[in-house]
Enzyme design. Sequence first.
Site, PDB file in Angstrom:
ATOM      1  CB  THR A 113      -1.023  -0.017   1.226  1.00  0.00           C
ATOM      2  OG1 THR A 113      -1.736  -1.304   1.060  1.00  0.00           O
ATOM      3  CG2 THR A 113      -1.919   1.351   1.350  1.00  0.00           C
ATOM      4  CE1 TYR A 114       1.599   4.845   4.341  1.00  0.00           C
ATOM      5  CE2 TYR A 114       1.753   2.599   5.455  1.00  0.00           C
ATOM      6  CZ  TYR A 114       1.461   3.896   5.553  1.00  0.00           C
ATOM      7  OH  TYR A 114       0.415   4.237   6.436  1.00  0.00           O
ATOM      8  NE  ARG A 116       0.657  -2.654  -4.907  1.00  0.00           N
ATOM      9  CZ  ARG A 116       0.120  -3.504  -5.196  1.00  0.00           C
ATOM     10  NH1 ARG A 116      -1.127  -3.214  -6.021  1.00  0.00           N
ATOM     11  NH2 ARG A 116       0.189  -4.884  -5.251  1.00  0.00           N
ATOM     12  CB  THR A 135      14.190   2.393  14.848  1.00  0.00           C
ATOM     13  OG1 THR A 135      14.112   2.774  16.451  1.00  0.00           O
ATOM     14  CG2 THR A 135      14.208   3.891  14.151  1.00  0.00           C
ATOM     15  CG  LEU A 136       8.932   1.074  11.772  1.00  0.00           C
ATOM     16  CD1 LEU A 136       7.369   1.419  11.841  1.00  0.00           C
ATOM     17  CD2 LEU A 136       9.253  -0.187  11.024  1.00  0.00           C
ATOM     18  CD  GLU A 137      14.559   5.418   5.733  1.00  0.00           C
ATOM     19  OE1 GLU A 137      14.400   6.557   5.117  1.00  0.00           O
ATOM     20  OE2 GLU A 137      14.946   4.220   5.339  1.00  0.00           O
ATOM     21  CD  GLN A 156       4.102 -10.036   5.449  1.00  0.00           C
ATOM     22  OE1 GLN A 156       4.758 -10.434   4.426  1.00  0.00           O
ATOM     23  NE2 GLN A 156       2.782 -10.527   5.617  1.00  0.00           N
ATOM     24  CE1 TYR A 170      22.370  -6.132  17.246  1.00  0.00           C
ATOM     25  CE2 TYR A 170      21.511  -5.743  19.085  1.00  0.00           C
ATOM     26  CZ  TYR A 170      21.828  -5.313  18.216  1.00  0.00           C
ATOM     27  OH  TYR A 170      21.894  -3.749  18.036  1.00  0.00           O
ATOM     28  CD  GLN A 180      16.030   0.002  18.537  1.00  0.00           C
ATOM     29  OE1 GLN A 180      17.119   0.573  18.411  1.00  0.00           O
ATOM     30  NE2 GLN A 180      15.118  -0.261  17.629  1.00  0.00           N
TER      31      GLN A 180
END
Length: 188
Positions: A113-114, A116, A135-137, A156, A170, A180
């Site tokens: 959706t984004y 497109r 954290t999303l960019e 997703q 990690y 975080q």
Amino acid sequence: MSIKSDRWIEKMALEHGMISPFQAGQVRENQNGRIISYGVSSYGYDVRCSNEFKIFTNINSAIVDPKAFDENSFVDVQSDVCIIPPNSFALARTVEYFRIPRNILTICLGKSTYARCGIIVNVTPLEPEWEGHVTLEFSNTTTLPAKIYAYEGVAQMLFLEANEVCAVSYRDRNGKYQGQTGVTLPRT
């Protein structure tokens, strides 16, 4: 490596706290009408972004340097929508908190959706035994302002099980983004 199914994702979320809060099934509507879906899908989990955003601005004519990032390059916004300027980007975080098992690598892909609309979501892999809010960019690749909706689906997560457990996770190496909880800027 094999991809994990909705049954496995739900079991790990409910019995081991892998995703919190967890939404069984896909949510496509709320009290205001249709939304961009979130929740468990056949072979993944669609995450939501919170209402905390950092919108990039270059009012200080700074150089973008990942080793010495200037926090003043962002404007903090708390809102149900985020307007990203043309050819710019914003940071946000997931509503969901993740605890990744030692034998799992998690890959994040943007929702169509984004994509497109020219909005690209970028997240690096969630490594074995990493935990925290993601954290999303969001990159606005268009010449027009772009809108991101808080509390709706944005990306997703796909869960891949390794053929053997890693020697060092990690958590073992004390990763710099372990635990975080907010929108986290670059660290070195």
